[in-house]
Design a protein around this motif. Structure first.
Motif, PDB file in Angstrom:
ATOM      1  N   SER B  30       1.428  -9.015 -20.976  1.00  0.00           N
ATOM      2  CA  SER B  30       1.889  -8.612 -19.642  1.00  0.00           C
ATOM      3  C   SER B  30       2.413  -7.179 -19.612  1.00  0.00           C
ATOM      4  N   GLY B  31       2.591  -6.590 -20.797  1.00  0.00           N
ATOM      5  CA  GLY B  31       3.190  -5.267 -20.870  1.00  0.00           C
ATOM      6  C   GLY B  31       4.677  -5.328 -21.183  1.00  0.00           C
ATOM      7  N   GLU B  32       5.238  -6.523 -21.096  1.00  0.00           N
ATOM      8  CA  GLU B  32       6.658  -6.709 -21.393  1.00  0.00           C
ATOM      9  C   GLU B  32       6.920  -6.463 -22.886  1.00  0.00           C
ATOM     10  N   ALA B  33       8.124  -6.016 -23.183  1.00  0.00           N
ATOM     11  CA  ALA B  33       8.522  -5.839 -24.583  1.00  0.00           C
ATOM     12  C   ALA B  33       9.860  -6.520 -24.830  1.00  0.00           C
ATOM     13  N   LYS B  34       9.990  -7.058 -26.016  1.00  0.00           N
ATOM     14  CA  LYS B  34      11.258  -7.616 -26.472  1.00  0.00           C
ATOM     15  C   LYS B  34      11.511  -7.089 -27.879  1.00  0.00           C
ATOM     16  N   THR B  35      12.768  -7.105 -28.295  1.00  0.00           N
ATOM     17  CA  THR B  35      13.059  -6.883 -29.708  1.00  0.00           C
ATOM     18  C   THR B  35      13.786  -8.100 -30.259  1.00  0.00           C
ATOM     19  N   LEU B  36      13.447  -8.433 -31.487  1.00  0.00           N
ATOM     20  CA  LEU B  36      14.137  -9.493 -32.218  1.00  0.00           C
ATOM     21  C   LEU B  36      14.965  -8.797 -33.286  1.00  0.00           C
ATOM     22  N   GLY B  37      16.280  -8.995 -33.244  1.00  0.00           N
ATOM     23  CA  GLY B  37      17.117  -8.183 -34.110  1.00  0.00           C
ATOM     24  C   GLY B  37      18.216  -8.934 -34.819  1.00  0.00           C
ATOM     25  N   ILE B  38      18.780  -8.237 -35.778  1.00  0.00           N
ATOM     26  CA  ILE B  38      19.908  -8.730 -36.572  1.00  0.00           C
ATOM     27  C   ILE B  38      21.022  -7.689 -36.519  1.00  0.00           C
ATOM     28  N   MET B  39      22.234  -8.158 -36.265  1.00  0.00           N
ATOM     29  CA  MET B  39      23.424  -7.307 -36.421  1.00  0.00           C
ATOM     30  C   MET B  39      24.258  -7.848 -37.554  1.00  0.00           C
ATOM     31  N   MET B  40      24.633  -6.987 -38.469  1.00  0.00           N
ATOM     32  CA  MET B  40      25.642  -7.351 -39.461  1.00  0.00           C
ATOM     33  C   MET B  40      27.000  -7.233 -38.783  1.00  0.00           C
ATOM     34  N   PRO B  41      28.036  -7.873 -39.335  1.00  0.00           N
ATOM     35  CA  PRO B  41      29.347  -7.792 -38.700  1.00  0.00           C
ATOM     36  C   PRO B  41      29.754  -6.335 -38.494  1.00  0.00           C
ATOM     37  N   GLY B  42      30.301  -6.035 -37.311  1.00  0.00           N
ATOM     38  CA  GLY B  42      30.730  -4.670 -37.030  1.00  0.00           C
ATOM     39  C   GLY B  42      30.794  -4.423 -35.543  1.00  0.00           C
ATOM     40  N   ASP B  43      31.231  -3.231 -35.185  1.00  0.00           N
ATOM     41  CA  ASP B  43      31.393  -2.845 -33.786  1.00  0.00           C
ATOM     42  C   ASP B  43      30.380  -1.760 -33.447  1.00  0.00           C
ATOM     43  N   TYR B  44      29.642  -1.959 -32.375  1.00  0.00           N
ATOM     44  CA  TYR B  44      28.546  -1.055 -32.036  1.00  0.00           C
ATOM     45  C   TYR B  44      28.586  -0.725 -30.555  1.00  0.00           C
ATOM     46  N   GLU B  45      27.924   0.383 -30.200  1.00  0.00           N
ATOM     47  CA  GLU B  45      27.729   0.710 -28.785  1.00  0.00           C
ATOM     48  C   GLU B  45      26.298   1.171 -28.593  1.00  0.00           C
ATOM     49  N   PHE B  46      25.662   0.650 -27.559  1.00  0.00           N
ATOM     50  CA  PHE B  46      24.267   0.992 -27.261  1.00  0.00           C
ATOM     51  C   PHE B  46      24.133   1.456 -25.821  1.00  0.00           C
ATOM     52  N   GLY B  47      23.281   2.410 -25.606  1.00  0.00           N
ATOM     53  CA  GLY B  47      22.892   2.789 -24.260  1.00  0.00           C
ATOM     54  C   GLY B  47      21.638   2.043 -23.845  1.00  0.00           C
ATOM     55  N   THR B  48      21.461   1.895 -22.537  1.00  0.00           N
ATOM     56  CA  THR B  48      20.240   1.262 -22.037  1.00  0.00           C
ATOM     57  C   THR B  48      19.443   2.271 -21.211  1.00  0.00           C
ATOM     58  N   GLU B  49      18.136   2.108 -21.221  1.00  0.00           N
ATOM     59  CA  GLU B  49      17.272   2.820 -20.275  1.00  0.00           C
ATOM     60  C   GLU B  49      16.801   1.813 -19.227  1.00  0.00           C
ATOM     61  N   LYS B  50      16.079   0.802 -19.689  1.00  0.00           N
ATOM     62  CA  LYS B  50      15.728  -0.302 -18.789  1.00  0.00           C
ATOM     63  C   LYS B  50      16.887  -1.303 -18.734  1.00  0.00           C
ATOM     64  N   LYS B  51      16.835  -2.170 -17.762  1.00  0.00           N
ATOM     65  CA  LYS B  51      17.742  -3.320 -17.729  1.00  0.00           C
ATOM     66  C   LYS B  51      17.453  -4.194 -18.955  1.00  0.00           C
ATOM     67  N   GLU B  52      18.481  -4.740 -19.565  1.00  0.00           N
ATOM     68  CA  GLU B  52      18.293  -5.557 -20.761  1.00  0.00           C
ATOM     69  C   GLU B  52      18.895  -6.952 -20.578  1.00  0.00           C
ATOM     70  N   LEU B  53      18.163  -7.928 -21.058  1.00  0.00           N
ATOM     71  CA  LEU B  53      18.680  -9.294 -21.168  1.00  0.00           C
ATOM     72  C   LEU B  53      18.878  -9.560 -22.657  1.00  0.00           C
ATOM     73  N   MET B  54      20.130  -9.710 -23.054  1.00  0.00           N
ATOM     74  CA  MET B  54      20.449  -9.931 -24.477  1.00  0.00           C
ATOM     75  C   MET B  54      20.761 -11.409 -24.682  1.00  0.00           C
ATOM     76  N   GLU B  55      19.928 -12.047 -25.473  1.00  0.00           N
ATOM     77  CA  GLU B  55      20.087 -13.472 -25.770  1.00  0.00           C
ATOM     78  C   GLU B  55      20.595 -13.601 -27.203  1.00  0.00           C
ATOM     79  N   ILE B  56      21.752 -14.227 -27.345  1.00  0.00           N
ATOM     80  CA  ILE B  56      22.299 -14.449 -28.689  1.00  0.00           C
ATOM     81  C   ILE B  56      21.654 -15.727 -29.236  1.00  0.00           C
ATOM     82  N   LEU B  57      20.891 -15.584 -30.307  1.00  0.00           N
ATOM     83  CA  LEU B  57      20.206 -16.748 -30.891  1.00  0.00           C
ATOM     84  C   LEU B  57      21.129 -17.479 -31.869  1.00  0.00           C
ATOM     85  N   GLN B  58      21.929 -16.705 -32.576  1.00  0.00           N
ATOM     86  CA  GLN B  58      22.819 -17.263 -33.598  1.00  0.00           C
ATOM     87  C   GLN B  58      23.956 -16.297 -33.802  1.00  0.00           C
ATOM     88  N   GLY B  59      25.184 -16.810 -33.908  1.00  0.00           N
ATOM     89  CA  GLY B  59      26.325 -15.951 -34.168  1.00  0.00           C
ATOM     90  C   GLY B  59      27.176 -15.741 -32.933  1.00  0.00           C
TER      91      GLY B  59
END
Lengths: 104, 104
Positions: B30-59
């Motif tokens: 469809s042209g859609e993109a997703k990322t599947l990711g891992i975060m190690m414990p820590g504090d982060y900040e991210f900017g967005t360009e497109k609207k994002e739906l963040m689904e926590i799978l575990q943790g």
């Protein structure tokens, strides 16, 4: 090949060593499977069931396949094989991006 | 949906924060993109360009979307949205497995 086309990706990550090694499983129409993974710096040991082709995409590792005398260094663009029903020690010298192919 | 079928996966990982956050890009017909990711414990900040739906799978994570008053906790099975052209702070309380959808 910088992309895998027409594949199935398992959504949930495979998590080892408290998350210091993680991967995603990619399944091909042929029935073949690969994992795309990340190792944080550290020393690990893995067992194999199938024969594995480990391709280092980015980073440096020292590897000792079971029965080998010492460690061999591999870096991004290099790969090594591990026999089925064997094991290998792998020391990630930094963050490592890898692709593992499971070979029947 | 535990698997994504008939997709393209970019082989090389996306690596942020010295590898403490990594992801793989999955592209849909469809042209859609997703990322599947891992975060190690820590504090982060991210900017967005497109609207994002963040689904926590575990943790577990504490999240503050730009403009929000405080942090909100999300755990495996929960999700949150971030507007386009915004940013969010995310504190990973342990190893976090996530799926991020980029929405036009």
């Amino acid at each position: 090949m910088s992309e895998f086309n027409n594949v199935t990706v398992v959504k949930a990550a495979n998590v080892y060593f408290d998350g210091k090694v993680t991967s995603r499983t990619v399944k091909f129409e042929s029935g073949e499977a690969k994992t795309l993974g990340i190792m944080m710096p550290g020393d690990y040991e893995f067992g194999t069931e199938k024969k594995e082709l480990m391709e280092i995409l980015q980073g440096e590792v020292d590897v000792q396949v079971k029965g080998a005398e010492g460690f061999t260094r591999y870096e991004g663009g290099q790969s090594f094989e591990v026999p089925a029903n064997s094991s290998f020690k792998i020391n990630a010298l930094g963050v490592v991006d890898y692709c593992c192919s499971y070979i029947d």
